[in-house]
Scaffold this active site. Structure first.
Site, PDB file in Angstrom:
ATOM      1  N   LYS A   5       0.831  -1.215   0.000  1.00 41.59           N
ATOM      2  CA  LYS A   5       0.000   0.000   0.000  1.00 41.59           C
ATOM      3  C   LYS A   5       0.866   1.266   0.000  1.00 41.59           C
ATOM      4  CE  LYS A   5      -1.880  -0.814   4.012  1.00 41.59           C
ATOM      5  NZ  LYS A   5      -1.159  -2.025   4.405  1.00 41.59           N
ATOM      6  N   ARG A  17      -9.461   1.218   8.781  1.00 40.93           N
ATOM      7  CA  ARG A  17      -8.997  -0.143   9.011  1.00 40.93           C
ATOM      8  C   ARG A  17     -10.024  -0.972   9.773  1.00 40.93           C
ATOM      9  NH1 ARG A  17      -3.055   0.533   8.660  1.00 40.93           N
ATOM     10  NH2 ARG A  17      -2.068  -1.264   9.560  1.00 40.93           N
ATOM     11  N   ARG A  49      11.932  -5.754   4.350  1.00 42.58           N
ATOM     12  CA  ARG A  49      11.685  -4.321   4.094  1.00 42.58           C
ATOM     13  C   ARG A  49      12.711  -3.435   4.797  1.00 42.58           C
ATOM     14  NH1 ARG A  49       6.000  -1.608   5.300  1.00 42.58           N
ATOM     15  NH2 ARG A  49       6.288  -2.586   7.337  1.00 42.58           N
ATOM     16  N   ARG A  51      11.762  -1.444  10.477  1.00 42.21           N
ATOM     17  CA  ARG A  51      10.770  -1.059  11.479  1.00 42.21           C
ATOM     18  C   ARG A  51      10.744  -2.061  12.629  1.00 42.21           C
ATOM     19  NH1 ARG A  51       5.301   0.490   8.302  1.00 42.21           N
ATOM     20  NH2 ARG A  51       4.403  -0.894   9.869  1.00 42.21           N
ATOM     21  N   ARG A  77       0.299  -8.981  13.725  1.00 44.50           N
ATOM     22  CA  ARG A  77      -0.354  -7.999  12.840  1.00 44.50           C
ATOM     23  C   ARG A  77      -1.269  -8.715  11.852  1.00 44.50           C
ATOM     24  NH1 ARG A  77       4.804  -5.105  10.670  1.00 44.50           N
ATOM     25  NH2 ARG A  77       3.413  -3.959   9.290  1.00 44.50           N
TER      26      ARG A  77
HETATM   27  P1  AP5 Z   1       5.008  -1.544   1.708  1.00 48.81           P
HETATM   28  O1  AP5 Z   1       4.661  -0.699   0.546  1.00 48.81           O
HETATM   29  O2  AP5 Z   1       5.831  -0.924   2.782  1.00 48.81           O
HETATM   30  O3  AP5 Z   1       3.704  -2.250   2.330  1.00 48.81           O
HETATM   31  P2  AP5 Z   1       2.518  -1.656   3.181  1.00 48.81           P
HETATM   32  O4  AP5 Z   1       1.270  -2.322   2.711  1.00 48.81           O
HETATM   33  O5  AP5 Z   1       2.535  -0.160   3.187  1.00 48.81           O
HETATM   34  O6  AP5 Z   1       2.912  -2.245   4.597  1.00 48.81           O
HETATM   35  P3  AP5 Z   1       2.852  -1.626   6.059  1.00 48.81           P
HETATM   36  O7  AP5 Z   1       3.592  -2.617   6.945  1.00 48.81           O
HETATM   37  O8  AP5 Z   1       3.342  -0.208   6.118  1.00 48.81           O
HETATM   38  O9  AP5 Z   1       1.366  -1.692   6.364  1.00 48.81           O
HETATM   39  P4  AP5 Z   1       0.750  -1.748   7.712  1.00 48.81           P
HETATM   40  O10 AP5 Z   1      -0.651  -1.555   7.344  1.00 48.81           O
HETATM   41  O11 AP5 Z   1       1.024  -2.943   8.549  1.00 48.81           O
HETATM   42  O12 AP5 Z   1       1.498  -0.625   8.564  1.00 48.81           O
HETATM   43  P5  AP5 Z   1       1.085   0.850   8.956  1.00 48.81           P
HETATM   44  O13 AP5 Z   1       2.324   1.656   8.927  1.00 48.81           O
HETATM   45  O14 AP5 Z   1      -0.108   1.315   8.208  1.00 48.81           O
HETATM   46  O15 AP5 Z   1       5.752  -2.851   1.128  1.00 48.81           O
HETATM   47  C1  AP5 Z   1       6.258  -3.865   1.984  1.00 48.81           C
HETATM   48  C2  AP5 Z   1       7.575  -4.428   1.388  1.00 48.81           C
HETATM   49  O16 AP5 Z   1       7.265  -5.115   0.186  1.00 48.81           O
HETATM   50  C3  AP5 Z   1       8.626  -3.362   1.008  1.00 48.81           C
HETATM   51  O17 AP5 Z   1       9.879  -3.846   1.276  1.00 48.81           O
HETATM   52  C4  AP5 Z   1       8.419  -3.165  -0.513  1.00 48.81           C
HETATM   53  O18 AP5 Z   1       9.624  -2.774  -1.161  1.00 48.81           O
HETATM   54  C5  AP5 Z   1       7.986  -4.566  -0.933  1.00 48.81           C
HETATM   55  N1  AP5 Z   1       7.055  -4.552  -2.059  1.00 48.81           N
HETATM   56  C6  AP5 Z   1       6.039  -3.663  -2.287  1.00 48.81           C
HETATM   57  N2  AP5 Z   1       5.363  -4.001  -3.410  1.00 48.81           N
HETATM   58  C7  AP5 Z   1       5.969  -5.128  -3.889  1.00 48.81           C
HETATM   59  C8  AP5 Z   1       5.726  -5.955  -5.032  1.00 48.81           C
HETATM   60  N3  AP5 Z   1       4.724  -5.699  -5.902  1.00 48.81           N
HETATM   61  N4  AP5 Z   1       6.523  -7.031  -5.233  1.00 48.81           N
HETATM   62  C9  AP5 Z   1       7.539  -7.318  -4.360  1.00 48.81           C
HETATM   63  N5  AP5 Z   1       7.818  -6.559  -3.248  1.00 48.81           N
HETATM   64  C10 AP5 Z   1       7.034  -5.483  -3.034  1.00 48.81           C
HETATM   65  O19 AP5 Z   1       0.590   0.641  10.461  1.00 48.81           O
HETATM   66  C11 AP5 Z   1       1.495   0.311  11.493  1.00 48.81           C
HETATM   67  C12 AP5 Z   1       0.711   0.152  12.788  1.00 48.81           C
HETATM   68  O20 AP5 Z   1       0.055   1.384  13.118  1.00 48.81           O
HETATM   69  C13 AP5 Z   1      -0.415  -0.891  12.722  1.00 48.81           C
HETATM   70  O21 AP5 Z   1       0.064  -2.196  13.006  1.00 48.81           O
HETATM   71  C14 AP5 Z   1      -1.381  -0.370  13.795  1.00 48.81           C
HETATM   72  O22 AP5 Z   1      -0.926  -0.723  15.077  1.00 48.81           O
HETATM   73  C15 AP5 Z   1      -1.241   1.145  13.666  1.00 48.81           C
HETATM   74  N6  AP5 Z   1      -2.253   1.730  12.752  1.00 48.81           N
HETATM   75  C16 AP5 Z   1      -1.998   2.342  11.555  1.00 48.81           C
HETATM   76  N7  AP5 Z   1      -3.150   2.775  10.997  1.00 48.81           N
HETATM   77  C17 AP5 Z   1      -4.155   2.410  11.845  1.00 48.81           C
HETATM   78  C18 AP5 Z   1      -5.569   2.539  11.809  1.00 48.81           C
HETATM   79  N8  AP5 Z   1      -6.185   3.151  10.771  1.00 48.81           N
HETATM   80  N9  AP5 Z   1      -6.277   2.042  12.853  1.00 48.81           N
HETATM   81  C19 AP5 Z   1      -5.674   1.432  13.906  1.00 48.81           C
HETATM   82  N10 AP5 Z   1      -4.339   1.270  13.998  1.00 48.81           N
HETATM   83  C20 AP5 Z   1      -3.573   1.746  12.972  1.00 48.81           C
END
Ligand code: AP5
Length: 214
Positions: A9, A84, A123, A157, A168
């Site tokens: 994402k 979410r 990552r 991270r 997660r």
């Molecule tokens: P990346 O693009 O970083 O993936 P992502 O989907 O953004 O993953 P996140 O871990 O950031 O999502 P998340 O939802 O767990 O974390 P968030 O920060 O929102 O890609 C991942 C890897 O794959 C990279 O190395 C990339 O290079 C590689 N890649 C990408 N595309 C590829 C492809 N096509 N092929 C191969 N490789 C590829 O949230 C963190 C924490 O915050 C949560 O756990 C929660 O505790 C809290 N939080 C955040 N938002 C909320 C909410 N709305 N409500 C409640 N808690 C929340």
């Protein structure tokens, strides 16, 4: 943008942001910024994020509402990682109704569990801006440990350790599917196969956005 942790994402939202000229608003990035600055919100959110569970809705909603009232959000934004939960999706609709906006489209990036585990394990993120995302194998930087774009150090991270990643995925996928159902029922969801190259996924997302705009 809706999708499991590690589905790409953030990678895709950053590309779409540049292409469409809309701000990339990622709830996780906003929380991590609060944590780095040591704000009271950051201290509260960290207790949940480090365990791999969702931050309570009431903490998330204020954060997003504040960000959406920033002047640069007036023409629209790409939301990444929010909503979410179903209550978050309902609260977003209520907020947009008050401000004259709407969810133009929900893009669901679907990736299987094995790929998610591989992606999160490898990552690496730029310490200068979280929009510069790398992977040890699929997207390595030219110089090990350094961002190609600004030369800043790359880091892993804390919540990308294997145990927290499992939590997660186990805890966050059920509410995510409720969000998928919510937008499916409203006729605005497009599911995209995220188990393809970054460029192929990006093409599919741009195609979906073009359809939502017509
Ligand atoms: P990346 O693009 O970083 O993936 P992502 O989907 O953004 O993953 P996140 O871990 O950031 O999502 P998340 O939802 O767990 O974390 P968030 O920060 O929102 O890609 C991942 C890897 O794959 C990279 O190395 C990339 O290079 C590689 N890649 C990408 N595309 C590829 C492809 N096509 N092929 C191969 N490789 C590829 O949230 C963190 C924490 O915050 C949560 O756990 C929660 O505790 C809290 N939080 C955040 N938002 C909320 C909410 N709305 N409500 C409640 N808690 C929340």
């Amino acid at each position: 943008m809706v999708g499991p942790p590690g589905s790409g994402k953030g990678t895709q939202a950053a590309m779409l942001s540049e292409r469409l000229g809309l701000p990339h608003v990622a709830s996780g990035d906003l929380f991590r910024s609060h944590i780095r600055r040591g704000t009271p919100l950051g201290t509260k959110a960290a207790r949940y994020i480090e365990r791999g569970v969702l931050v309570p809705d009431e903490l998330v909603l204020g954060l997003i509402e504040d960000r959406l009232t920033d002047p640069d959000a007036a023409q629209g934004v790409i939301l990444d990682g929010f909503p979410r939960t179903r209550p978050q999706a309902e609260a977003l609709d209520a907020l947009l109704e008050r401000t004259g906006g709407r969810v133009a489209g929900a893009l669901f990036v679907d990736v299987d569990r094995e790929s998610l585990l591989r992606r999160l394990a490898g990552r690496r993120i730029c310490s200068a801006t979280e929009d510069h995302v790398y992977h040890d194998i699929s997207r390595p930087p030219r110089v090990a440990g350094r961002c190609d774009i600004d030369g800043a150090e790359l880091y892993q991270r804390d919540d990308d350790n294997p145990e927290t990643v499992r939590t997660r995925l186990d805890q966050q996928l059920p509410p995510m599917y409720e969000v998928v159902d919510y937008y499916t029922d409203r006729g605005v969801l497009t599911a995209v196969d995220g188990d393809r190259s970054v460029a192929e996924v990006n093409d599919a997302l741009l195609h979906a956005i073009a359809q939502h705009s017509t």
